[in-house]
Design an enzyme around this catalytic site. Structure first.
Site, PDB file in Angstrom:
ATOM      1  N   HIS A 185       1.714   1.324 -17.528  1.00 25.00           N
ATOM      2  CA  HIS A 185       2.952   0.554 -17.707  1.00 25.00           C
ATOM      3  C   HIS A 185       3.793   0.534 -16.430  1.00 25.00           C
ATOM      4  CE1 HIS A 185       2.374   0.499 -22.144  1.00 25.00           C
ATOM      5  NE2 HIS A 185       1.895   1.715 -21.942  1.00 25.00           N
ATOM      6  N   SER A 315       7.189 -12.757   8.503  1.00 26.02           N
ATOM      7  CA  SER A 315       8.433 -13.481   8.226  1.00 26.02           C
ATOM      8  C   SER A 315       8.856 -14.273   9.446  1.00 26.02           C
ATOM      9  CB  SER A 315       9.544 -12.504   7.837  1.00 26.02           C
ATOM     10  OG  SER A 315      10.783 -13.174   7.713  1.00 26.02           O
ATOM     11  N   LYS A 321       8.339  -7.524   9.949  1.00 22.43           N
ATOM     12  CA  LYS A 321       7.853  -7.525   8.574  1.00 22.43           C
ATOM     13  C   LYS A 321       6.386  -7.962   8.547  1.00 22.43           C
ATOM     14  CE  LYS A 321       9.252  -9.082   3.956  1.00 22.43           C
ATOM     15  NZ  LYS A 321       8.028  -9.744   3.474  1.00 22.43           N
ATOM     16  N   GLU A 328      -2.815 -11.517  -1.330  1.00 22.06           N
ATOM     17  CA  GLU A 328      -2.082 -12.681  -1.831  1.00 22.06           C
ATOM     18  C   GLU A 328      -2.988 -13.914  -1.875  1.00 22.06           C
ATOM     19  OE1 GLU A 328       2.397 -11.421  -0.256  1.00 22.06           O
ATOM     20  OE2 GLU A 328       1.266 -12.971   0.788  1.00 22.06           O
TER      21      GLU A 328
END
Length: 465
Positions: A185, A315, A321, A328
């Site tokens: 969970h 970014s 970043k 992805e």
């Protein structure tokens, strides 16, 4: 007949039509080009190659059976093999969203091969009478789907999945003693090793390979020989078996005659089944990719358990970043495959009497899914799993602070008392061992043995090892 304006006149049963002067296709292909300016998506290269293989095999079989003379055999086979090697893909301009039988694409292949064969040999080769001999679009197109998918699975997808499994297992061996916090969970749970976690991924890929291999047995069955409606009209009774044998020879993968031509023409159950296996694989790859994304999250405000290879700036506004770009991309592939399966399912249900009428859509989506999953699996293996580094400090700190470790004390102190200790340790931000030492009569030595994280990954009852 060439015209200075850049087109020539071709004729079919419906009359004359302008065709680009340099095009190898004829009137029926041109009508389809004009009728279906819908998506800009052309039929997949794998499907076109399969058409070429089928036409080359048919020429050989028809010649062996005495229906096609040797000069035309040689001319057709040479042209068809150029199609099979994807040399002539620019001459296959028809949109995916065309006539549902795929007749336009079958005639496209017939016309291209006939035109090229005629030019190269100086012999008149007819698209229907010679290239399409013993065939119908209704058995050629379903068979081309099966041939293309079978070859793509054998040559692209399964090798990629076996590579991914190998890379996962190799990484797992190096992580056998790295103990991390388990999560159910998305909440802290009992510990496990990273090797066990990656072993779960490898098992998912194992299952996918097994399922795909099992479904591939049915995908190897071909409708060729059924011709128009499944009765085999205009095909020699020996044609079907000879075609399966010849395609096996030139394709390098075994093909068989369909057990029932009426089912093979009117239904796409085998393609739907295979798409279902690809759908299950997509679910597995998305799970693995999302695990990697979560483990990589941070590096300061997330889990920060691993660092995926830094592949590109993440970014346009935030310097430094770096994003988990490979997982992805794989997740997007999986979403596309899941969507493809929904379309293939609807298409597979669109058989009416003796013919399915969404065959081009099945071909496009099934072959796209195979190609995407194969490429994505290799990238996931080589650009993400093979090169991630482990943040041992962060992982160990989280394990030590995990109050859920008290579960190991249940057989000794009971669930209720364990819950009190866990809540106190969490509320006070103290190590579980320290609180348990105060709340129980167990010695520190006993507690360290019972709460040893690595020992807890082996299952069983704590202290009984």
């Amino acid at each position: 007949m060439r015209k200075p304006s850049g087109y020539r006149i071709e004729r079919d049963s419906m009359g004359e039509l302008r065709v680009p002067a340099d095009a190898l296709w004829g009137a029926q292909t041109q009508r389809a080009v004009e009728n279906f300016p819908i998506s800009g998506l052309r039929m997949p290269a794998e499907f076109i190659a399969a058409l070429g293989l089928i036409k080359a095999a048919a020429a050989t079989v028809n010649s062996d059976l005495g229906y096609l003379d040797k000069p035309r055999l040689r001319a057709i086979r040479a042209a068809a093999m150029r199609v099979a090697e994807n040399e002539l893909d620019s001459h296959f301009p028809i949109d995916v969203f065309q006539t549902g039988s795929g007749t336009s694409s079958n005639m496209n292949a017939n016309e291209v091969i006939a035109t090229l064969a005629s030019r190269e040999s100086g012999i008149a080769v007819h698209a229907n009478d010679h290239v399409n001999m013993g065939q119908s679009s209704n058995d050629v197109v379903p068979s081309a789907i099966h041939v293309a998918a079978t070859l793509a699975i054998a040559g692209q997808l399964l090798p990629a999945l076996k590579h991914l499994r190998s890379v996962i297992r190799k990484r797992a061996k190096t992580l056998a003693k790295v103990v991390k916090t388990g999560r159910t969970h998305l909440m802290d749970a009992m510990p496990l090793t990273m090797a066990q976690e990656l072993g779960g991924w490898a098992a998912q890929i194992d299952s996918a390979i097994e399922r795909i291999g099992d479904s591939a047995k049915r995908l190897r069955q071909l409708a060729l020989g059924g011709t128009a409606v499944g009765t085999g009209i205009n095909a020699d009774p020996r044609f079907a078996k000879a075609m399966a044998a010849e395609l096996t020879r030139i394709g390098g993968v075994r093909f068989d005659v369909a057990s029932d031509f009426f089912a093979a023409l009117s239904a796409q159950d085998d393609a739907v089944e295979m798409s279902g296996q690809l759908n299950a694989l997509a679910c597995a790859l998305m799970k693995i990719s999302n695990d990697l994304r979560w483990m990589n999250s941070g590096p300061l405000a997330g889990l920060g358990e691993i660092a995926l290879p830094a592949l590109q700036p993440g970014s346009s506004i935030m310097p430094g970043k770096v994003n988990p770009v490979i997982p992805e991309a794989v997740c997007m592939v999986c979403a596309q495959v899941i969507g493809n399966h929904a379309s293939i399912t609807a298409a597979g249900a669109s058989g009416n009497f003796q013919l399915n009428v969404m065959l081009p859509l099945v071909a496009h989506n099934l072959l796209q899914s195979i190609r995407l999953l194969g490429n994505a699996s290799r990238q996931l293996a080589d650009a993400a799993i093979a090169g991630f580094s482990v943040n041992q400090q962060a992982i160990s700190a989280a394990v030590v602070r995990n109050p859920v470790l008290v579960t190991a004390l249940n057989p000794v102190i009971g669930y209720a008392k364990g819950a009190v200790i866990a809540k106190q340790a969490y509320a006070e931000g103290r190590p579980l061992l320290e609180v348990a030492r105060e709340a129980t009569e167990l010695s520190e030595k006993e507690l360290r043995k019972l709460l040893d994280p690595l020992a807890l990954t082996k299952g069983g009852i704590a202290g009984a090892r």
